[in-house]
Motif scaffolding. Structure first.
Motif, PDB file in Angstrom:
ATOM      1  N   GLN A 187      22.820 129.427  19.804  1.00 44.82           N
ATOM      2  CA  GLN A 187      23.502 128.244  20.320  1.00 44.82           C
ATOM      3  C   GLN A 187      23.471 127.120  19.297  1.00 44.82           C
ATOM      4  O   GLN A 187      22.571 127.068  18.447  1.00 44.82           O
ATOM      5  CB  GLN A 187      22.831 127.785  21.607  1.00 44.82           C
ATOM      6  N   PRO A 188      24.427 126.217  19.372  1.00 41.23           N
ATOM      7  CA  PRO A 188      24.388 125.047  18.481  1.00 41.23           C
ATOM      8  C   PRO A 188      23.046 124.330  18.592  1.00 41.23           C
ATOM      9  O   PRO A 188      22.505 124.156  19.687  1.00 41.23           O
ATOM     10  CB  PRO A 188      25.535 124.177  19.005  1.00 41.23           C
ATOM     11  N   LEU A 242      23.533 135.849  17.269  1.00 45.08           N
ATOM     12  CA  LEU A 242      24.216 134.824  18.046  1.00 45.08           C
ATOM     13  C   LEU A 242      23.200 133.748  18.425  1.00 45.08           C
ATOM     14  O   LEU A 242      22.134 134.065  18.972  1.00 45.08           O
ATOM     15  CB  LEU A 242      24.823 135.440  19.301  1.00 45.08           C
ATOM     16  N   ILE A 277      26.638 133.901  14.229  1.00 43.80           N
ATOM     17  CA  ILE A 277      27.601 133.296  15.142  1.00 43.80           C
ATOM     18  C   ILE A 277      26.905 132.161  15.870  1.00 43.80           C
ATOM     19  O   ILE A 277      25.879 132.375  16.532  1.00 43.80           O
ATOM     20  CB  ILE A 277      28.153 134.316  16.147  1.00 43.80           C
ATOM     21  N   SER A 331      27.477 129.581  18.698  1.00 48.56           N
ATOM     22  CA  SER A 331      28.382 129.330  19.817  1.00 48.56           C
ATOM     23  C   SER A 331      27.586 129.119  21.092  1.00 48.56           C
ATOM     24  O   SER A 331      26.527 129.720  21.283  1.00 48.56           O
ATOM     25  CB  SER A 331      29.338 130.513  19.997  1.00 48.56           C
ATOM     26  N   SER A 332      28.142 128.273  21.955  1.00 49.51           N
ATOM     27  CA  SER A 332      27.512 128.072  23.256  1.00 49.51           C
ATOM     28  C   SER A 332      28.131 129.000  24.296  1.00 49.51           C
ATOM     29  O   SER A 332      27.741 128.991  25.465  1.00 49.51           O
ATOM     30  CB  SER A 332      27.659 126.616  23.687  1.00 49.51           C
ATOM     31  N   LYS A 351      25.289 124.735  13.419  1.00 45.81           N
ATOM     32  CA  LYS A 351      26.544 124.207  13.962  1.00 45.81           C
ATOM     33  C   LYS A 351      27.563 125.337  14.063  1.00 45.81           C
ATOM     34  O   LYS A 351      27.473 126.328  13.323  1.00 45.81           O
ATOM     35  CB  LYS A 351      27.084 123.125  13.039  1.00 45.81           C
ATOM     36  N   PRO A 352      28.556 125.190  14.916  1.00 45.89           N
ATOM     37  CA  PRO A 352      29.606 126.223  14.988  1.00 45.89           C
ATOM     38  C   PRO A 352      30.258 126.504  13.628  1.00 45.89           C
ATOM     39  O   PRO A 352      30.634 127.649  13.353  1.00 45.89           O
ATOM     40  CB  PRO A 352      30.594 125.631  15.987  1.00 45.89           C
ATOM     41  N   ASP A 353      30.370 125.484  12.774  1.00 45.47           N
ATOM     42  CA  ASP A 353      30.964 125.675  11.450  1.00 45.47           C
ATOM     43  C   ASP A 353      30.115 126.549  10.544  1.00 45.47           C
ATOM     44  O   ASP A 353      30.584 126.979   9.487  1.00 45.47           O
ATOM     45  CB  ASP A 353      31.186 124.324  10.763  1.00 45.47           C
ATOM     46  N   THR A 374      29.167 129.445  11.405  1.00 43.29           N
ATOM     47  CA  THR A 374      29.528 130.819  11.739  1.00 43.29           C
ATOM     48  C   THR A 374      30.185 131.497  10.543  1.00 43.29           C
ATOM     49  O   THR A 374      31.174 130.993   9.995  1.00 43.29           O
ATOM     50  CB  THR A 374      30.476 130.846  12.942  1.00 43.29           C
TER      51      THR A 374
END
Length: 115
Positions: free
Chosen positions: A13-14, A11, A112, A114-115, A86-88, A90
């Motif tokens: 963060q962006p 996991l 993953i 995600s913030s 980036k979230p994309d 994931t």
């Protein structure tokens, strides 16, 4: 048959970074182009980056300038350095041959963003 073991996901963060590793059994690894692939939920598996046996690389447009693929033939390992995530991005990330005629797929490593 070559066995592939991916690791390094998690996991993040962006804007963060991860380095994925793929260890392959067998010396045949060094003679093959290798690719990193990813599969997001509900989507087909897609090629993200490829590196030839000689070290030439190419990337999907959406990761150019952010991801870097490399290999260490002495360790039978291919890497994917992922920056500016980036979230994309994931997805579950896999490695395998870069030009088809695939070996059995490994379990992949989950990324993953995600913030």
């Amino acid at each position: 048959q070559v066995q592939l073991v991916e690791s390094g996901g998690g996991l993040v963060q962006p804007g963060g970074s991860l380095r994925l590793s793929c260890a392959a059994s067998g010396s045949i690894f060094r003679f093959n182009a290798m690719g990193w692939y990813r599969q997001a939920p509900g989507k087909q598996r897609e090629l993200v980056a490829r590196i030839t046996a000689g070290g030439s690389t190419n990337y999907a447009d959406y990761v150019k300038g952010r991801f870097t693929v490399s290999r260490d033939n002495a360790k039978n390992t291919v890497y994917l350095q992922m920056n500016s995530l980036k979230p994309d991005d994931t997805a579950v990330y896999y490695c395998n041959k870069g030009l088809g005629n695939y070996w059995d797929w490994g379990q992949g490593t989950q990324v993953i963003v995600s913030s």
